[in-house]
Design an enzyme around this catalytic site. Structure first.
Site, PDB file in Angstrom:
ATOM      1  N   LYS A 145       0.820  -1.215   0.000  1.00 45.22           N
ATOM      2  CA  LYS A 145       0.000   0.000   0.000  1.00 45.22           C
ATOM      3  C   LYS A 145       0.851   1.261   0.000  1.00 45.22           C
ATOM      4  O   LYS A 145       0.415   2.314  -0.453  1.00 45.22           O
ATOM      5  CB  LYS A 145      -0.948   0.007   1.201  1.00 45.22           C
ATOM      6  CG  LYS A 145      -1.991  -1.077   1.069  1.00 45.22           C
ATOM      7  CD  LYS A 145      -3.249  -0.800   1.857  1.00 45.22           C
ATOM      8  CE  LYS A 145      -4.309  -1.838   1.485  1.00 45.22           C
ATOM      9  NZ  LYS A 145      -5.414  -1.922   2.363  1.00 45.22           N
ATOM     10  N   LYS A 169      -7.475 -13.413  -8.072  1.00 40.92           N
ATOM     11  CA  LYS A 169      -8.588 -13.861  -7.237  1.00 40.92           C
ATOM     12  C   LYS A 169      -9.850 -13.017  -7.456  1.00 40.92           C
ATOM     13  O   LYS A 169      -9.754 -11.845  -7.821  1.00 40.92           O
ATOM     14  CB  LYS A 169      -8.189 -13.918  -5.759  1.00 40.92           C
ATOM     15  CG  LYS A 169      -8.133 -12.609  -5.045  1.00 40.92           C
ATOM     16  CD  LYS A 169      -7.853 -12.837  -3.557  1.00 40.92           C
ATOM     17  CE  LYS A 169      -7.914 -11.511  -2.837  1.00 40.92           C
ATOM     18  NZ  LYS A 169      -9.112 -11.265  -2.077  1.00 40.92           N
ATOM     19  N   LYS A 208     -14.057  -7.905  -4.904  1.00 45.30           N
ATOM     20  CA  LYS A 208     -15.174  -6.957  -5.026  1.00 45.30           C
ATOM     21  C   LYS A 208     -14.744  -5.671  -5.709  1.00 45.30           C
ATOM     22  O   LYS A 208     -15.563  -4.914  -6.193  1.00 45.30           O
ATOM     23  CB  LYS A 208     -15.788  -6.664  -3.663  1.00 45.30           C
ATOM     24  CG  LYS A 208     -14.827  -6.015  -2.707  1.00 45.30           C
ATOM     25  CD  LYS A 208     -15.494  -5.761  -1.383  1.00 45.30           C
ATOM     26  CE  LYS A 208     -14.482  -5.470  -0.310  1.00 45.30           C
ATOM     27  NZ  LYS A 208     -13.577  -6.569   0.003  1.00 45.30           N
TER      28      LYS A 208
HETATM   29  P1  ATP Z   1     -10.632  -6.721  -2.218  1.00 51.54           P
HETATM   30  O1  ATP Z   1     -10.325  -7.673  -3.329  1.00 51.54           O
HETATM   31  O2  ATP Z   1     -11.406  -5.538  -2.646  1.00 51.54           O
HETATM   32  O3  ATP Z   1      -9.426  -6.407  -1.378  1.00 51.54           O
HETATM   33  P2  ATP Z   1     -11.953  -8.975  -1.184  1.00 51.54           P
HETATM   34  O4  ATP Z   1     -13.135  -9.188  -2.045  1.00 51.54           O
HETATM   35  O5  ATP Z   1     -10.720  -9.794  -1.439  1.00 51.54           O
HETATM   36  O6  ATP Z   1     -11.578  -7.459  -1.218  1.00 51.54           O
HETATM   37  P3  ATP Z   1     -11.672  -9.014   1.707  1.00 51.54           P
HETATM   38  O7  ATP Z   1     -12.446  -7.994   2.452  1.00 51.54           O
HETATM   39  O8  ATP Z   1     -10.198  -8.848   1.562  1.00 51.54           O
HETATM   40  O9  ATP Z   1     -12.399  -9.221   0.299  1.00 51.54           O
HETATM   41  O10 ATP Z   1     -11.904 -10.435   2.336  1.00 51.54           O
HETATM   42  C1  ATP Z   1     -12.903 -10.827   3.232  1.00 51.54           C
HETATM   43  C2  ATP Z   1     -12.746 -12.310   3.478  1.00 51.54           C
HETATM   44  O11 ATP Z   1     -13.059 -13.064   2.306  1.00 51.54           O
HETATM   45  C3  ATP Z   1     -11.314 -12.716   3.845  1.00 51.54           C
HETATM   46  O12 ATP Z   1     -11.368 -13.666   4.888  1.00 51.54           O
HETATM   47  C4  ATP Z   1     -10.744 -13.332   2.570  1.00 51.54           C
HETATM   48  O13 ATP Z   1      -9.772 -14.332   2.837  1.00 51.54           O
HETATM   49  C5  ATP Z   1     -11.989 -13.918   1.900  1.00 51.54           C
HETATM   50  N1  ATP Z   1     -11.873 -13.843   0.440  1.00 51.54           N
HETATM   51  C6  ATP Z   1     -11.867 -12.725  -0.311  1.00 51.54           C
HETATM   52  N2  ATP Z   1     -11.769 -12.997  -1.612  1.00 51.54           N
HETATM   53  C7  ATP Z   1     -11.701 -14.351  -1.713  1.00 51.54           C
HETATM   54  C8  ATP Z   1     -11.593 -15.274  -2.812  1.00 51.54           C
HETATM   55  N3  ATP Z   1     -11.543 -14.849  -4.058  1.00 51.54           N
HETATM   56  N4  ATP Z   1     -11.563 -16.597  -2.552  1.00 51.54           N
HETATM   57  C9  ATP Z   1     -11.642 -17.032  -1.273  1.00 51.54           C
HETATM   58  N5  ATP Z   1     -11.740 -16.229  -0.201  1.00 51.54           N
HETATM   59  C10 ATP Z   1     -11.776 -14.908  -0.398  1.00 51.54           C
END
Ligand code: ATP
Ligand code: LTN
Length: 329
Positions: free
Chosen positions: A110, A192, A195
């Site tokens: 970051k 991955k 959102k």
């Molecule tokens: P961003 O990609 O915007 O950083 P995100 O969608 O990855 O956000 P987080 O808020 O970082 O979401 O994650 C919330 C929870 O969901 C965490 O425990 C993370 O490990 C899980 N998670 C997020 N994305 C995935 C994914 N693609 N597959 C499995 N688990 C996920």
């Protein structure tokens, strides 16, 4: 055994969040004493719209419940409603070194190239350690990306224990989710599902309607050899869909490969869409019911009270060791 985990308040939860986080947390409620937190203080490391933040806290809380969390047994609350998190975070900040915090990959990512970054991004892992240690947590279920943060929490616990001859903190362990651990983006299976990706067809959101789910899956990237076979390297798109299918259906990947041998991607994607809709519909219905009910805030307040009762005891022990304050806690 006590389990603690947290999710940051944000909108648009997707099936990656469901499979990689909520579903795992909910499963643990039958094995352990679970404390789950919406970590709103972590989410202000960068400025957030206040009205939106408050809505997101309720969104995440409602998803925990919709995914099956029983809040009579387990504790669910908002981090900022229990003051001990911030209080312990300061004590732990004073037990941390700038060197170790500078080595955190999230901080480095970051802060890349910037001369100055918000200090909250720097101390983020210390607050996370406080979240965990303030409940005498044994196990922390998290994604693999949080491994370094968990290691810091362990290091801090051990450091403080050593300083005072033991008995201050329980040293927690990470439990790294493997099943459905990494759901990849539908349009680019090398990154991955997230959102924050721009293409809304890269993910299946938990609130998507039937039409959007079918469209996203029918557009999902595959390959041209037409074979439904798991091979992460050569066939990342098909492998990702097989992984999603497997966790939604409970069938093994091998079973699915056999079931779909000789069939085209069309049928496979269509069946996966049916299964996804079947899985998400009851979740969505439960979510909408609880999200707009009067109960939700009450559940979080009750959770905060129960969390506070545990956290205050641990904080009293810590303050006593450090010689802080004169008030009897
Ligand atoms: P961003 O990609 O915007 O950083 P995100 O969608 O990855 O956000 P987080 O808020 O970082 O979401 O994650 C919330 C929870 O969901 C965490 O425990 C993370 O490990 C899980 N998670 C997020 N994305 C995935 C994914 N693609 N597959 C499995 N688990 C996920
Ligand atoms: N950093 C975590 C969220 C988080 C957390 C915690 C997880 C904050 N505090 C304590 C487990 C335990 C994330 O971004 N997924």
């Amino acid at each position: 055994m006590r389990v603690f985990s947290g999710v940051q308040p944000s909108g648009d939860m997707h099936i990656g969040n469901y499979l990689g986080a909520f579903k795992q947390f909910v499963k643990l409620q039958y094995e352990a004493d679970c404390v789950y937190c919406v970590v709103d203080m972590h989410s202000i490391t960068l400025p957030k719209d206040p009205a939106e933040l408050r809505q997101y806290i309720l969104d995440i809380a409602a998803w925990y419940i919709a995914c099956g969390l029983d809040t009579k047994g387990s504790i669910l609350f908002a981090q900022s409603d229990v003051g001990a998190h911030a209080e312990l975070a300061w004590v732990l900040t004073c037990s941390s070194y700038t060197g170790e915090l500078s080595r955190m990959t999230q901080f480095k990512a970051k802060g890349k190239g910037a001369e100055s970054v918000p200090a909250g991004i720097f101390t983020y892992p210390v607050l996370m350690a406080a979240d965990i240690l303030v409940y005498d947590t044994d196990v922390v279920p998290v994604g693999e990306d949080q491994r370094q943060h968990i290691e810091l929490a362990r290091d801090l616990a051990i450091r403080v224990n050593n300083r005072f001859g033991g008995g201050v903190f329980v040293v927690p362990e990470g439990r790294y989710v493997t099943e459905g651990a990494r759901i990849m983006a539908l349009d680019d299976p090398t990154v991955k599902m997230s959102k924050s990706a721009e293409n809304e067809y890269s993910r299946i959101s938990l609130l998507d309607d039937e039409g959007k789910i079918r469209k996203a899956l029918s557009r999902a990237t595959t390959d041209s050899d037409g074979e439904i076979r798991y091979d992460e390297e050569k066939k990342p798109g098909v492998s990702n869909l097989l992984n999603i299918y497997s966790v939604f259906s409970g069938k093994s990947i091998e079973e699915l490969e056999k079931q779909y041998a000789g069939q085209g991607y069309g049928t496979f994607k269509n069946d996966l869409a049916d299964l996804t809709i079947e899985t998400l519909t009851p979740l969505r219905e439960k979510y909408l019911e609880i999200r707009h009910s009067d109960e939700l805030v009450g559940i979080l307040l009750d959770g905060a009270e129960r969390a506070n009762a545990i956290a205050e005891k641990v904080l009293a022990r810590v303050y006593d060791k450090f010689g802080l304050g004169v008030r009897k806690r």
